[in-house]
Scaffold this active site. Structure first.
Site, PDB file in Angstrom:
ATOM      1  N   SER A  48       0.908  -1.367   0.210  1.00 47.17           N
ATOM      2  CA  SER A  48      -0.044  -0.074  -0.128  1.00 47.17           C
ATOM      3  C   SER A  48       0.848   1.251  -0.014  1.00 47.17           C
ATOM      4  O   SER A  48       2.052   1.311   0.550  1.00 47.17           O
ATOM      5  CB  SER A  48      -0.939  -0.002   1.228  1.00 47.17           C
ATOM      6  N   GLU A  54      -1.918  -9.858  -9.625  1.00 48.80           N
ATOM      7  CA  GLU A  54      -1.283  -9.228  -8.357  1.00 48.80           C
ATOM      8  C   GLU A  54      -0.653 -10.076  -7.566  1.00 48.80           C
ATOM      9  O   GLU A  54      -1.142 -10.683  -6.745  1.00 48.80           O
ATOM     10  CB  GLU A  54      -2.360  -8.113  -7.597  1.00 48.80           C
ATOM     11  N   TYR A  67      -5.400 -12.217  -7.566  1.00 48.39           N
ATOM     12  CA  TYR A  67      -4.244 -12.136  -6.772  1.00 48.39           C
ATOM     13  C   TYR A  67      -3.528 -13.609  -6.900  1.00 48.39           C
ATOM     14  O   TYR A  67      -4.038 -14.612  -7.188  1.00 48.39           O
ATOM     15  CB  TYR A  67      -4.396 -11.883  -5.267  1.00 48.39           C
TER      16      TYR A  67
END
Length: 733
Positions: free
Chosen positions: A304, A490, A530
């Protein structure tokens, strides 16, 4: 005089024979010397000419109104203006034998349909020059770009279906950027540089990361990858023509409350670098050759940019460590902040940090990248991959499914319902609703995905179209010693480390890639959510719940990419099987209604000013003006156009000169859909400290739709603010 000329220019036969014999003997001697030094005839000595390099940038901004933004899956987050425009940036390298194309686009992710449509368009224009094996498309992962460019049901449900008006700008913009790069190719060189960027990333699932083996974690100082890789492209004179950079961080500085189209932190880094290298030019509107700066995503799955970390918005206290929830308000109240005071400030800080490090690495890049190019690609059915993990055991991937923690969201944007991260048990209430509406997951699915409690068994859901892709791309391209892995999703920090290491081992196994630099390009070619490690999957936080092919997803990818790397190292790419080609569905659905006709207040016209500017501002102030407006969707293809200009009056030429457009960081274009179909557009100009003193005005351009008889007619309009003055100070010295 005539006789002397004849003697001078006419040689005897003997003289000619002696001269020819001398030349032949000299050539024979040189050839023998060359062979003695190399052991090879000169015709077979491997000599690489300079690369041919082309760079291109093109606008790919889609409709900035009413279309959902792609990333947070928040159906209420629909576009209502422009913060910054979106661009596709293409880089072509050719070694005389092979050619590769890398594209980084300001988009949430590359969807499978987007890639297939781009490849179709390239085939029509270039035939077999640009193909699925040598074209790599990567998304920057901004969560503030228009959605609607998917063909699988799950993504279409959260995007109001398949929206052609959102797809076309992406396809056309990506193809145009490749066109420009293709047309500007010239001899040049590539250099690489690597460094570390601190203070710009935070692991948002440290609990999952800690579940990885301790001996593996001890090999790394941080729980995120802080390295920045820069490729510098120059012409033969050493003049820079472009740059590519990779850094692992989510482009979510603009949070889920944002309603404006924005390229987020990665796009701002590109903006700064390109403005720096194209001085005096408007962003995105440089005519002729220009410097192109691409900032690409990497293994950002658990990373993040909100560096202050998650806190409960209602109390200011830290969130629950495992579940990322608050005692009052649950996951919705657990939000990650920083480093700025608001999302615009945070975007600016993180983007500037990335730009500053890349600029430093670019300036110091001295290690030249040489060697031939390779590109290896195949399609894989990820629902049916068998992996031999040791001498006695095999494991398999699963049909797609999402776990309960998927609905909890992340600390960058939590879900609205009472789901929490780290849920490995499920919830009977939500399971009952799921069973009644969608059907219960089969026992086989539940066993395959264990310990994930399945919320959506998407691999068993096929109406009206499959909910998730089964066939995906795996691809590696190499430019000399630099290998770029195209990952269709991801990857978390540790997953990316394992993949880079596996590919590097295979490349170096044959001795041809002794100094291989391996980088991951995330969100590439297709989107499959993911990819966590097996150990992280057990914790079932958001990333694990969103690893759709089951606990052995990473193992399957490691096997597939190892195979491609081995083929490259052995120069046997032609033997790689193509695999099953993915579908391109015809019967997609669109849930976005046509934009309604526009209305305006009585005794007014479109473009009239509703709220006027002040007469005087200082540098650092914000100018705001509001216009009677139409729906921006009525402007159609808005690429290479603008809804906004900020103009200064040039006293020398007595003309107005454009200093900013809606592609500028300093402007914000807000569209407000009012009642009774009456819209307003508010334009803000955040006056930079460097703005010269003088007289300014702001203009707004758009289109409105009205009925003429029984037919809708779209017409352009424009509006202009009053003239205002910008000064450095209100006080005279």
């Amino acid at each position: 005089m005539v006789g002397r000329k004849t003697v001078c220019c006419g040689a005897s036969t003997l003289e000619v024979m002696l001269a020819v014999l001398f030349v032949l003997m000299t050539l024979i001697t040189l050839m023998a010397t060359e062979k003695s030094h190399t052991g090879l005839p000169p015709s077979t000595k491997p000599v690489q000419e300079p690369y041919l390099i082309g760079v291109g940038r093109a606008d790919c901004t889609g409709p900035p109104a009413e279309v959902p933004l792609m990333g947070y899956a928040n159906t209420e987050q629909t576009a209502a203006g422009i913060h910054t425009r979106l661009y596709s940036r293409a880089f072509i390298v050719d070694d005389g034998r092979r050619r590769v194309v890398f594209v980084t686009a300001d988009v949430g992710m590359i969807s499978q349909r987007l890639r297939l449509e781009v490849l179709q368009a390239l085939k029509v224009k270039y035939r077999d020059v640009y193909r699925q094996d040598n074209v790599l498309l990567s998304g920057t992962h901004t969560h503030s770009g228009p959605a609607g460019y998917f063909q699988y049901t799950l993504f279409m449900i959260t995007s109001k279906g398949y929206i052609p008006a959102a797809m076309k700008p992406l396809v056309n913009g990506i193809v145009k950027s490749i066109d420009i790069a293709h047309s500007t190719m010239r001899p040049g060189r590539v250099y690489r540089s690597r460094g570390q960027l601190d203070g710009s990333s935070l692991n948002r699932s440290p609990q999952s990361y800690l579940n990885n083996p301790e001996e593996e974690r001890q090999r790394y100082e941080w729980n995120t990858d802080k390295q920045v890789l820069v490729l510098k492209f120059t012409d033969l004179d050493g003049d820079g023509i472009g740059m590519l950079s990779w850094f692992a961080v989510h482009a979510v500085s603009m949070n889920y409350t944002n309603r404006m189209v924005s390229s987020d932190n990665m796009g701002y880094a590109s903006y700064l670098m390109e403005q720096d290298k194209n001085p005096g030019k408007l962003p995105g509107q440089v005519k002729g050759p220009c410097f192109v700066a691409g900032f690409s995503s990497s293994n950002l799955g658990d990373v993040s940019p909100n560096t202050r970390g998650p806190h409960c918005a209602n109390t200011g206290l830290p969130c629950d460590y495992l579940n990322s929830s608050c005692p009052v308000g649950g996951t919705k109240m657990c939000k990650a902040f920083g480093p700025g005071e608001d999302m615009f400030d945070s975007t600016k800080i993180i983007g500037h940090n990335i730009y500053r490090k890349a600029k430093e690495l670019y300036a110091n890049a001295a290690e030249e990248v040489t060697g031939f190019l390779h590109s290896a690609h195949r399609w894989v059915n990820m629902t049916d991959v068998t992996v031999q993990i040791n001498n006695t055991h095999k494991v398999r991937t699963c049909k797609p499914a999402l776990g309960h923690s998927f609905a909890a969201g992340t600390t960058d944007g939590g879900g609205d319902l009472n789901f929490t991260q780290g849920d490995s048990a499920g919830d009977p209430f939500w399971d009952g609703i799921r069973d009644a509406i969608l059907g219960k997951p089969s026992n086989q699915m539940q066993e395959c995905h264990h310990p994930k409690p399945i919320l959506f068994s998407t691999g068993e859901m096929t109406w009206p179209l499959p909910w998730h892709p089964e066939i995906i791309d795996v691809q590696i391209v190499t430019i000399g010693s630099v290998a770029v892995i195209a990952v269709p999703g991801e990857m978390t920090t540790m997953s990316g480390r394992r993949l880079r290491e596996a590919v590097k081992q295979e490349l170096q196994s044959q001795g041809a890639f002794g100094d291989a630099e391996v980088v991951i390009a995330g969100l590439s070619n297709a989107y499959t959510h993911y990819i966590t490690t097996y150990e992280e999957y057990q914790v079932q936080r958001y990333e694990g719940a969103s690893t759709i092919y089951g606990p052995h997803t990473l193992s399957a990818y490691l096997q597939e990419y190892r195979g491609l790397a081995r083929a490259i190292a052995q120069d046997r790419v032609s033997e790689v099987p193509t695999g099953p080609q993915p579908p391109l569905f015809d019967k997609v659905f669109n849930l976005l209604p046509l934009a309604a006709i526009d209305r305006k207040p009585e005794h007014s016209s479109f473009g009239d000013v509703l709220q006027q500017v002040h007469p005087l501002y200082r540098q650092g102030d914000v100018v705001s003006v509001t216009f009677v407006a139409g729906n921006p969707r009525h402007s159609g293809d808005i690429r290479d156009k603008t809804f906004v200009t900020v103009e200064i009056y040039d006293t020398r030429t007595e003309l107005w000169e454009v200093v900013h457009t809606d592609a500028s960081w300093e402007t914000r274009f807000h569209w407000l859909k009012g009642s009774n179909r009456q819209s307003k557009s508010t334009v803000e100009w955040h006056i930079p400290p460097s703005a010269p003193s003088g007289s300014y005005r702001i203009r707004h351009f758009g289109h409105y739709k009205q009925m003429k008889g029984l037919l809708p007619v779209i017409a352009p309009y424009e509006g202009t603010s009053a003239v205002f003055t910008v000064v450095s100070s209100f006080y005279y010295q």
